[in-house]
Design a protein around this motif. Sequence first.
Motif, PDB file in Angstrom:
ATOM      1  N   SER A  24       0.815  -1.214   0.000  1.00 58.83           N
ATOM      2  CA  SER A  24       0.000   0.000   0.000  1.00 58.83           C
ATOM      3  C   SER A  24       0.854   1.273   0.000  1.00 58.83           C
ATOM      4  CB  SER A  24      -0.954   0.001   1.196  1.00 58.83           C
ATOM      5  OG  SER A  24      -0.240   0.189   2.395  1.00 58.83           O
ATOM      6  N   TYR A  25       2.150   1.155   0.307  1.00 54.87           N
ATOM      7  CA  TYR A  25       3.022   2.328   0.415  1.00 54.87           C
ATOM      8  C   TYR A  25       4.055   2.426  -0.712  1.00 54.87           C
ATOM      9  CZ  TYR A  25       6.572   5.498   2.243  1.00 54.87           C
ATOM     10  OH  TYR A  25       7.469   6.514   2.377  1.00 54.87           O
ATOM     11  N   TRP A  26       4.878   1.400  -0.877  1.00 53.74           N
ATOM     12  CA  TRP A  26       6.060   1.498  -1.729  1.00 53.74           C
ATOM     13  C   TRP A  26       5.796   1.724  -3.212  1.00 53.74           C
ATOM     14  CZ3 TRP A  26      10.488   2.964  -0.029  1.00 53.74           C
ATOM     15  CH2 TRP A  26      10.800   2.746   1.309  1.00 53.74           C
ATOM     16  N   PRO A  27       4.720   1.241  -3.815  1.00 56.00           N
ATOM     17  CA  PRO A  27       4.498   1.538  -5.232  1.00 56.00           C
ATOM     18  C   PRO A  27       4.347   3.031  -5.526  1.00 56.00           C
ATOM     19  CG  PRO A  27       3.176  -0.340  -4.596  1.00 56.00           C
ATOM     20  CD  PRO A  27       3.759   0.231  -3.322  1.00 56.00           C
ATOM     21  N   HIS A  28       4.035   3.827  -4.503  1.00 56.68           N
ATOM     22  CA  HIS A  28       3.870   5.269  -4.682  1.00 56.68           C
ATOM     23  C   HIS A  28       5.199   6.011  -4.584  1.00 56.68           C
ATOM     24  CE1 HIS A  28      -0.401   4.560  -4.576  1.00 56.68           C
ATOM     25  NE2 HIS A  28      -0.235   3.876  -3.446  1.00 56.68           N
ATOM     26  N   VAL A  29       6.250   5.339  -4.124  1.00 64.76           N
ATOM     27  CA  VAL A  29       7.583   5.948  -4.052  1.00 64.76           C
ATOM     28  C   VAL A  29       8.272   5.645  -5.378  1.00 64.76           C
ATOM     29  CG1 VAL A  29       9.771   6.069  -2.809  1.00 64.76           C
ATOM     30  CG2 VAL A  29       7.644   5.596  -1.558  1.00 64.76           C
ATOM     31  N   THR A  30       8.348   6.666  -6.237  1.00 65.15           N
ATOM     32  CA  THR A  30       8.856   6.478  -7.601  1.00 65.15           C
ATOM     33  C   THR A  30      10.198   7.166  -7.835  1.00 65.15           C
ATOM     34  OG1 THR A  30       7.570   8.378  -8.330  1.00 65.15           O
ATOM     35  CG2 THR A  30       6.536   6.194  -8.541  1.00 65.15           C
ATOM     36  N   ASP A  31      10.800   7.723  -6.790  1.00 60.71           N
ATOM     37  CA  ASP A  31      12.103   8.379  -6.902  1.00 60.71           C
ATOM     38  C   ASP A  31      13.132   7.357  -7.372  1.00 60.71           C
ATOM     39  OD1 ASP A  31      14.521   9.670  -6.573  1.00 60.71           O
ATOM     40  OD2 ASP A  31      14.263  10.066  -4.439  1.00 60.71           O
ATOM     41  N   PRO A  32      13.745   7.563  -8.561  1.00 59.47           N
ATOM     42  CA  PRO A  32      14.686   6.575  -9.090  1.00 59.47           C
ATOM     43  C   PRO A  32      15.958   6.425  -8.250  1.00 59.47           C
ATOM     44  CG  PRO A  32      14.658   8.538 -10.467  1.00 59.47           C
ATOM     45  CD  PRO A  32      13.574   8.712  -9.441  1.00 59.47           C
ATOM     46  N   VAL A  33      16.241   7.371  -7.378  1.00 62.84           N
ATOM     47  CA  VAL A  33      17.434   7.310  -6.528  1.00 62.84           C
ATOM     48  C   VAL A  33      17.183   6.444  -5.289  1.00 62.84           C
ATOM     49  CG1 VAL A  33      19.071   8.729  -5.207  1.00 62.84           C
ATOM     50  CG2 VAL A  33      18.157   9.567  -7.364  1.00 62.84           C
ATOM     51  N   ASN A  34      15.936   6.213  -4.953  1.00 65.74           N
ATOM     52  CA  ASN A  34      15.590   5.454  -3.757  1.00 65.74           C
ATOM     53  C   ASN A  34      15.766   3.964  -4.042  1.00 65.74           C
ATOM     54  OD1 ASN A  34      14.173   4.033  -1.701  1.00 65.74           O
ATOM     55  ND2 ASN A  34      13.075   5.914  -1.200  1.00 65.74           N
ATOM     56  N   THR A  35      16.866   3.409  -3.573  1.00 64.83           N
ATOM     57  CA  THR A  35      17.191   2.013  -3.858  1.00 64.83           C
ATOM     58  C   THR A  35      16.240   1.039  -3.169  1.00 64.83           C
ATOM     59  OG1 THR A  35      18.837   1.986  -2.092  1.00 64.83           O
ATOM     60  CG2 THR A  35      19.627   2.463  -4.323  1.00 64.83           C
ATOM     61  N   VAL A  36      15.702   1.434  -2.025  1.00 60.02           N
ATOM     62  CA  VAL A  36      14.749   0.568  -1.333  1.00 60.02           C
ATOM     63  C   VAL A  36      13.486   0.432  -2.176  1.00 60.02           C
ATOM     64  CG1 VAL A  36      13.336   0.276   0.741  1.00 60.02           C
ATOM     65  CG2 VAL A  36      15.667   1.145   0.940  1.00 60.02           C
ATOM     66  N   ALA A  37      12.973   1.569  -2.660  1.00 56.35           N
ATOM     67  CA  ALA A  37      11.771   1.536  -3.511  1.00 56.35           C
ATOM     68  C   ALA A  37      12.032   0.740  -4.783  1.00 56.35           C
ATOM     69  CB  ALA A  37      11.322   2.954  -3.849  1.00 56.35           C
ATOM     70  N   ALA A  38      13.192   0.942  -5.389  1.00 57.20           N
ATOM     71  CA  ALA A  38      13.517   0.220  -6.631  1.00 57.20           C
ATOM     72  C   ALA A  38      13.547  -1.287  -6.381  1.00 57.20           C
ATOM     73  CB  ALA A  38      14.850   0.698  -7.190  1.00 57.20           C
ATOM     74  N   THR A  39      14.145  -1.693  -5.278  1.00 59.43           N
ATOM     75  CA  THR A  39      14.221  -3.116  -4.955  1.00 59.43           C
ATOM     76  C   THR A  39      12.837  -3.698  -4.690  1.00 59.43           C
ATOM     77  OG1 THR A  39      16.449  -2.907  -4.066  1.00 59.43           O
ATOM     78  CG2 THR A  39      15.168  -4.805  -3.334  1.00 59.43           C
ATOM     79  N   LEU A  40      12.053  -2.999  -3.888  1.00 63.61           N
ATOM     80  CA  LEU A  40      10.733  -3.518  -3.549  1.00 63.61           C
ATOM     81  C   LEU A  40       9.777  -3.481  -4.738  1.00 63.61           C
ATOM     82  CD1 LEU A  40      10.322  -2.043   0.022  1.00 63.61           C
ATOM     83  CD2 LEU A  40      10.563  -4.448  -0.585  1.00 63.61           C
ATOM     84  N   ASN A  41       9.842  -2.451  -5.537  1.00 61.22           N
ATOM     85  CA  ASN A  41       8.913  -2.314  -6.658  1.00 61.22           C
ATOM     86  C   ASN A  41       9.290  -3.173  -7.861  1.00 61.22           C
ATOM     87  OD1 ASN A  41       7.163  -0.523  -5.357  1.00 61.22           O
ATOM     88  ND2 ASN A  41       8.452   1.217  -5.887  1.00 61.22           N
ATOM     89  N   ASN A  42      10.593  -3.387  -8.072  1.00 61.09           N
ATOM     90  CA  ASN A  42      11.040  -4.100  -9.268  1.00 61.09           C
ATOM     91  C   ASN A  42      11.692  -5.442  -8.997  1.00 61.09           C
ATOM     92  OD1 ASN A  42      10.294  -1.780 -10.809  1.00 61.09           O
ATOM     93  ND2 ASN A  42      12.186  -0.806 -10.125  1.00 61.09           N
TER      94      ASN A  42
END
Length: 173
Positions: A24-42
């Motif tokens: 419910s949270y991480w798909p909304h974090v789209t900052d390409p520099v955020n490695t946590v978001a990139a890992t969780l989303n992709n």
Amino acid sequence: MESHEDRPGQRILLGRTTFEMMRSYWPHVTDPVNTVAATLNNGKKYVASNTLNDADTAWGDTTMLRGNVIEQVRKLKETPGGDLQVHGSWRLARNLHDAGLVDVYRLVQFPVLVGSGKRLFAHGVAPATYQIAESRALHGGKGATLLTLHQTTFGIAAVGEFEVRDGKEAVAS
């Protein structure tokens, strides 16, 4: 952004509750520099649940683990693909620990005492001994520290001891 989770080739293993919270949270974090978001989303995620259906897990590359999760994780550990990390999911982490499947703990500790709540190392936990591999303060973490522990024994606990060296108290080697 400093990230203690940024490890190449990692795979994420989550329990149902943690998965639903993160989804419910991480798909909304789209900052390409955020490695946590990139890992969780992709990145590759596994969800241990007997109640979620495949449609419930529609978030990137997610695979459901149903039934005997311990045996499935044992098999996953034997396959290439990098680290297999558990985030949150205290019951899942505890079950994996008791099955001897946790090699390394990376614990982030915040300087807060809540008095009650979920305990990873509660009564009845399988004994194990760990060696501190890393201990450091996280920048911008308001006092949060990262502690990395590597397992040295499982099934028995080697108790630490003190000794006196040159008239001073010291941890025995």
